[in-house]
Design a protein around this motif. Structure first.
Motif, PDB file in Angstrom:
ATOM      1  N   SER A 184       0.860  -1.184   0.000  1.00 18.03           N
ATOM      2  CA  SER A 184       0.000   0.000   0.000  1.00 18.03           C
ATOM      3  C   SER A 184       0.896   1.233   0.000  1.00 18.03           C
ATOM      4  CB  SER A 184      -0.913   0.003   1.234  1.00 18.03           C
ATOM      5  OG  SER A 184      -0.134  -0.015   2.418  1.00 18.03           O
ATOM      6  N   VAL A 185       0.308   2.395  -0.206  1.00 18.40           N
ATOM      7  CA  VAL A 185       1.083   3.642  -0.254  1.00 18.40           C
ATOM      8  C   VAL A 185       1.757   3.876   1.093  1.00 18.40           C
ATOM      9  CG1 VAL A 185       0.958   6.140  -0.523  1.00 18.40           C
ATOM     10  CG2 VAL A 185      -0.416   4.649  -1.998  1.00 18.40           C
ATOM     11  N   GLN A 186       3.082   4.065   1.074  1.00 20.59           N
ATOM     12  CA  GLN A 186       3.839   4.302   2.299  1.00 20.59           C
ATOM     13  C   GLN A 186       4.881   5.391   2.075  1.00 20.59           C
ATOM     14  OE1 GLN A 186       5.358   1.136   4.718  1.00 20.59           O
ATOM     15  NE2 GLN A 186       3.865  -0.345   3.976  1.00 20.59           N
ATOM     16  N   GLN A 187       5.379   5.917   3.174  1.00 16.26           N
ATOM     17  CA  GLN A 187       6.432   6.927   3.151  1.00 16.26           C
ATOM     18  C   GLN A 187       7.781   6.263   2.906  1.00 16.26           C
ATOM     19  OE1 GLN A 187       6.627  10.090   6.262  1.00 16.26           O
ATOM     20  NE2 GLN A 187       8.588   9.190   6.849  1.00 16.26           N
ATOM     21  N   GLY A 188       8.298   6.416   1.675  1.00 18.96           N
ATOM     22  CA  GLY A 188       9.662   5.962   1.422  1.00 18.96           C
ATOM     23  C   GLY A 188      10.630   6.829   2.183  1.00 18.96           C
ATOM     24  N   VAL A 189      10.490   8.135   2.009  1.00 19.91           N
ATOM     25  CA  VAL A 189      11.115   9.128   2.874  1.00 19.91           C
ATOM     26  C   VAL A 189      10.150  10.295   2.954  1.00 19.91           C
ATOM     27  CG1 VAL A 189      12.459  10.151   0.962  1.00 19.91           C
ATOM     28  CG2 VAL A 189      13.146  10.587   3.312  1.00 19.91           C
ATOM     29  N   GLY A 190       9.966  10.811   4.161  1.00 15.99           N
ATOM     30  CA  GLY A 190       8.979  11.858   4.381  1.00 15.99           C
ATOM     31  C   GLY A 190       9.406  13.210   3.846  1.00 15.99           C
ATOM     32  N   ALA A 191       8.467  14.138   3.815  1.00 17.24           N
ATOM     33  CA  ALA A 191       8.713  15.481   3.290  1.00 17.24           C
ATOM     34  C   ALA A 191       9.796  16.186   4.105  1.00 17.24           C
ATOM     35  CB  ALA A 191       7.420  16.284   3.316  1.00 17.24           C
ATOM     36  N   HIS A 192      10.774  16.760   3.392  1.00 14.93           N
ATOM     37  CA  HIS A 192      11.893  17.414   4.062  1.00 14.93           C
ATOM     38  C   HIS A 192      12.626  18.328   3.088  1.00 14.93           C
ATOM     39  CE1 HIS A 192      13.786  14.086   1.928  1.00 14.93           C
ATOM     40  NE2 HIS A 192      14.943  14.719   2.033  1.00 14.93           N
ATOM     41  N   LYS A 193      13.501  19.161   3.640  1.00 14.32           N
ATOM     42  CA  LYS A 193      14.454  19.942   2.860  1.00 14.32           C
ATOM     43  C   LYS A 193      15.852  19.453   3.209  1.00 14.32           C
ATOM     44  CE  LYS A 193      11.490  24.051   3.001  1.00 14.32           C
ATOM     45  NZ  LYS A 193      11.381  25.483   3.384  1.00 14.32           N
ATOM     46  N   ASP A 194      16.797  19.622   2.298  1.00 16.99           N
ATOM     47  CA  ASP A 194      18.163  19.158   2.543  1.00 16.99           C
ATOM     48  C   ASP A 194      18.981  20.273   3.190  1.00 16.99           C
ATOM     49  OD1 ASP A 194      17.508  16.723   1.468  1.00 16.99           O
ATOM     50  OD2 ASP A 194      18.271  17.193  -0.529  1.00 16.99           O
ATOM     51  N   PRO A 195      19.914  19.927   4.097  1.00 15.46           N
ATOM     52  CA  PRO A 195      20.572  20.952   4.905  1.00 15.46           C
ATOM     53  C   PRO A 195      21.761  21.651   4.247  1.00 15.46           C
ATOM     54  CG  PRO A 195      21.290  18.780   5.607  1.00 15.46           C
ATOM     55  CD  PRO A 195      20.224  18.560   4.567  1.00 15.46           C
ATOM     56  N   GLY A 196      22.269  21.154   3.121  1.00 17.92           N
ATOM     57  CA  GLY A 196      23.514  21.685   2.569  1.00 17.92           C
ATOM     58  C   GLY A 196      23.310  22.753   1.517  1.00 17.92           C
ATOM     59  N   TYR A 197      24.283  22.842   0.604  1.00 17.05           N
ATOM     60  CA  TYR A 197      24.193  23.757  -0.527  1.00 17.05           C
ATOM     61  C   TYR A 197      23.390  23.140  -1.672  1.00 17.05           C
ATOM     62  CZ  TYR A 197      27.702  27.248   1.004  1.00 17.05           C
ATOM     63  OH  TYR A 197      28.379  28.257   1.653  1.00 17.05           O
ATOM     64  N   ASN A 230      18.632  19.638  -6.345  1.00 17.86           N
ATOM     65  CA  ASN A 230      17.817  20.542  -5.551  1.00 17.86           C
ATOM     66  C   ASN A 230      18.672  21.461  -4.693  1.00 17.86           C
ATOM     67  OD1 ASN A 230      17.712  17.802  -3.872  1.00 17.86           O
ATOM     68  ND2 ASN A 230      17.385  19.452  -2.402  1.00 17.86           N
ATOM     69  N   ILE A 231      18.102  22.618  -4.428  1.00 14.74           N
ATOM     70  CA  ILE A 231      18.737  23.651  -3.618  1.00 14.74           C
ATOM     71  C   ILE A 231      18.568  23.298  -2.146  1.00 14.74           C
ATOM     72  CG2 ILE A 231      18.712  26.113  -3.035  1.00 14.74           C
ATOM     73  CD1 ILE A 231      19.588  25.454  -5.927  1.00 14.74           C
ATOM     74  N   GLY A 232      19.643  23.413  -1.371  1.00 15.43           N
ATOM     75  CA  GLY A 232      19.591  23.111   0.050  1.00 15.43           C
ATOM     76  C   GLY A 232      19.404  24.349   0.906  1.00 15.43           C
ATOM     77  N   LYS A 244      15.391  28.861  -3.342  1.00 16.95           N
ATOM     78  CA  LYS A 244      14.412  28.117  -2.572  1.00 16.95           C
ATOM     79  C   LYS A 244      14.860  26.693  -2.266  1.00 16.95           C
ATOM     80  CE  LYS A 244      11.656  31.656  -3.077  1.00 16.95           C
ATOM     81  NZ  LYS A 244      11.565  32.628  -1.972  1.00 16.95           N
ATOM     82  N   ALA A 245      14.964  26.365  -0.988  1.00 18.07           N
ATOM     83  CA  ALA A 245      15.083  24.964  -0.577  1.00 18.07           C
ATOM     84  C   ALA A 245      13.666  24.413  -0.531  1.00 18.07           C
ATOM     85  CB  ALA A 245      15.755  24.853   0.781  1.00 18.07           C
ATOM     86  N   ASP A 293      10.472  27.961  10.014  1.00 23.37           N
ATOM     87  CA  ASP A 293       9.743  26.791  10.488  1.00 23.37           C
ATOM     88  C   ASP A 293      10.225  26.508  11.912  1.00 23.37           C
ATOM     89  OD1 ASP A 293       8.643  24.353  11.106  1.00 23.37           O
ATOM     90  OD2 ASP A 293       9.223  23.363   9.247  1.00 23.37           O
ATOM     91  N   PRO A 294       9.402  26.771  12.922  1.00 24.56           N
ATOM     92  CA  PRO A 294       9.845  26.554  14.308  1.00 24.56           C
ATOM     93  C   PRO A 294      10.309  25.128  14.572  1.00 24.56           C
ATOM     94  CG  PRO A 294       7.756  27.741  14.243  1.00 24.56           C
ATOM     95  CD  PRO A 294       8.024  27.279  12.838  1.00 24.56           C
ATOM     96  N   ARG A 295       9.807  24.174  13.781  1.00 28.24           N
ATOM     97  CA  ARG A 295      10.206  22.773  13.968  1.00 28.24           C
ATOM     98  C   ARG A 295      11.569  22.494  13.344  1.00 28.24           C
ATOM     99  NH1 ARG A 295       5.172  20.365  10.979  1.00 28.24           N
ATOM    100  NH2 ARG A 295       5.939  22.034   9.607  1.00 28.24           N
ATOM    101  N   ASN A 296      12.000  23.387  12.439  1.00 24.94           N
ATOM    102  CA  ASN A 296      13.265  23.154  11.736  1.00 24.94           C
ATOM    103  C   ASN A 296      13.962  24.488  11.460  1.00 24.94           C
ATOM    104  OD1 ASN A 296      15.338  21.820  10.290  1.00 24.94           O
ATOM    105  ND2 ASN A 296      14.281  22.192   8.361  1.00 24.94           N
TER     106      ASN A 296
END
Length: 349
Positions: A184-197, A230-232, A244-245, A293-296
């Motif tokens: 069934s549909v699952q999170q391969g990797v959840g929504a996120h931004k990358d921390p680098g350049y 993608n932009i980090g 934009k990250a 984003d207070p969480r990140n």
């Protein structure tokens, strides 16, 4: 060939003003693009992806010999369910490697991010893996440094505006990734931004990568030979939000399919502090500050920006290697503006 769902940028085109303008648009308006003419052939990419498949076909015992739990530097193998993104477990299996360095002793640690410095774990059952992946790491490092310089040039900030944050070589982190088929549909990797350049992703033919645009998630269809870039967060900070990250995620494959990819993350040296670039007035007027984003929270000190992601993603490694009293003190000092329990709940049980 699959239809492009993002801008396509030729690395060879970036010697022209038109090419730089296209790069600037892709990086500022989308935050993601395909990169072609980068010098690594489709045949070579197939070989690296085949090597990745061979690694994941090793026995569980052989992979567990290089499990990340053995590395305070967050290197090595992660079985399915050992990484967390956006507070949920990811359905993927992976192998992480970074710059090959000598670890610091406990007495030498002045900042918690210095514990990221250290050697990689390489499987003795697969001696061809280390030379192949370190060669790939070097090639991708060169591509990202060139691309970063072209981005700075496209912004009118000067080609070498961020060179001092990289030094002799950038901080790099790479992953072999396997997404097994799910029922069934699952999170391969959840929504996120990358921390680098910058991040480069080499995909096989199986789709699954999705990018947030507006209120929608668009599929990033694999294009043979093209990297997804993608932009980090560090570039969003350096451009004061002009670049934009972008949030992205991977949906697990279904119908008996698997997805393989290789992700390469390039950042400034861990000891660096990211400056805010001097942009021309026209671009500066469109730079409204990085996202909040207070969480990140985005941190300009690179080491802590990288470390906070690793501590949250691999809580089993955090519990084993970062909860002793000296490191708890350093973490509390470095992340004083954040709830320390957000880094490691066990440290405050």
């Amino acid at each position: 060939m699959n239809a492009a769902t993002l801008p396509i940028i030729s690395l060879k085109s970036l010697d022209s003003d038109e090419g730089l303008a296209q790069l600037r648009y892709a990086a500022s308006e989308v935050g993601f693009f395909y990169l072609v003419d980068h010098g690594i052939s489709s045949a070579a990419q197939h070989q690296y992806l085949a090597l990745s498949r061979a690694f994941f076909q090793l026995s569980a015992e052989q992979k567990q010999a290089v499990d990340m739990i053995h590395s305070p530097h967050f290197r090595g193998y992660n079985a399915i369910g050992n990484e967390m993104t956006a507070g949920r477990l990811d359905a993927r299996e992976q192998f992480d490697w970074m710059n090959e360095e000598r670890a610091l002793s406990a007495e030498q640690l002045k900042f918690p991010w210095q514990k990221l410095i250290g050697p990689n774990l390489w499987p003795s059952a697969m001696p061809t893996l280390k030379p192949a992946l370190t060669t790939l790491q070097s090639k991708l490092s060169d591509i990202t440094v060139n691309l970063l310089q072209k981005l700075c040039e496209s912004l009118g900030a000067g080609r070498n505006a961020l060179d001092h944050t990289i030094g002799a070589q950038p901080y790099t982190h790479a992953k072999l990734i396997r997404y097994p088929a799910q029922q069934s549909v699952q999170q391969g990797v959840g929504a996120h931004k990358d921390p680098g350049y910058l991040t480069l992703v080499m995909q096989d033919a199986q789709s699954g990568l999705k990018v947030e645009r507006g209120n929608e998630w668009i599929d990033v269809a694999p294009i043979p030979g093209a990297f997804v870039v993608n932009i980090g967060e560090l570039l969003e900070l350096a451009s004061n939000g002009y670049l934009k990250a972008t949030n992205h995620k991977v949906q697990s494959p279904m119908d008996g399919n698997e997805r393989y990819s290789i992700a390469f993350f390039m950042a400034a040296q861990l000891s660096a502090t990211v400056p805010v670039l001097s942009l021309p007035p026209e671009l500066k007027s469109r730079a409204h500050g990085p996202s909040v984003d207070p969480r990140n929270p985005l941190l300009t000190d690179v080491g802590n920006n990288v470390l906070k992601g690793r501590l949250r993603s691999h809580t089993h490694v955090t519990r084993k290697h970062y909860c002793d009293e000296p490191l708890r003190h350093l973490l509390a000092k470095s992340f004083a503006h954040m709830p320390t329990a957000d880094i490691c709940d066990e440290c405050h049980a």
